[in-house]
Design an enzyme around this catalytic site. Sequence first.
Site, short mmCIF file in Angstrom:
data_model
loop_
_atom_site.label_atom_id
_atom_site.label_comp_id
_atom_site.label_asym_id
_atom_site.label_seq_id
_atom_site.Cartn_x
_atom_site.Cartn_y
_atom_site.Cartn_z
N ILE A 157 0.82 -1.22 0.00
CA ILE A 157 0.00 0.00 0.00
C ILE A 157 0.85 1.27 0.00
O ILE A 157 0.34 2.34 -0.30
CB ILE A 157 -1.00 0.03 1.17
CG1 ILE A 157 -0.29 0.00 2.51
CG2 ILE A 157 -2.01 -1.09 1.06
CD1 ILE A 157 -1.19 0.32 3.69
N GLU A 191 8.55 -3.79 10.37
CA GLU A 191 7.54 -2.94 10.98
C GLU A 191 6.30 -3.70 11.41
O GLU A 191 5.57 -3.26 12.29
CB GLU A 191 7.16 -1.81 10.02
CG GLU A 191 8.32 -0.86 9.74
CD GLU A 191 7.96 0.23 8.75
OE1 GLU A 191 6.78 0.31 8.32
OE2 GLU A 191 8.85 1.00 8.39
N HIS A 245 7.25 -11.48 6.22
CA HIS A 245 6.86 -11.07 4.88
C HIS A 245 8.10 -10.74 4.06
O HIS A 245 9.13 -10.35 4.57
CB HIS A 245 5.89 -9.89 4.89
CG HIS A 245 6.38 -8.67 5.61
ND1 HIS A 245 6.42 -8.57 6.99
CD2 HIS A 245 6.82 -7.49 5.14
CE1 HIS A 245 6.88 -7.38 7.33
NE2 HIS A 245 7.13 -6.70 6.22
N MET A 246 7.96 -10.95 2.79
CA MET A 246 9.02 -10.75 1.82
C MET A 246 8.60 -9.62 0.89
O MET A 246 7.45 -9.59 0.43
CB MET A 246 9.19 -12.07 1.06
CG MET A 246 10.19 -12.10 -0.02
SD MET A 246 10.17 -13.77 -0.79
CE MET A 246 10.93 -14.74 0.49
#
Length: 115
Positions: free
Chosen positions: A33, A97, A102-103
Amino acid sequence: MKNKHLIFKKIINKETSTKIVYQDEIVTAFEDISPKAPIHILIIPNTFIKTSNDINEKNKNIFAHMFYIAVKVAKDKKISEDGYKIIINCNKNGGQEINYLHMHLVGGEKLKALY
């Protein structure tokens, strides 16, 4: 937001308007996003894994599948020939964060080397 990682579960369950570019029973890939490059896709396991430190004997195949799908998406997005980066941040000092493995797949322009 204390439980930021819950947004990833909502994306997996298609409860947001986030554009999913790939999904199977193991992983979900979707557009970031807040993209940092023309192509910026996140690849996440559908099963919660907090950080790369939490990869173990039982779930190591999920990690390999994430890489496989990152390459597939890079080819689908036509950035594989010119090049791309696959980035995994781990914990606060590593830039993570959201506490959900996650990649980042980034490309579509000349990217700066980190070192």
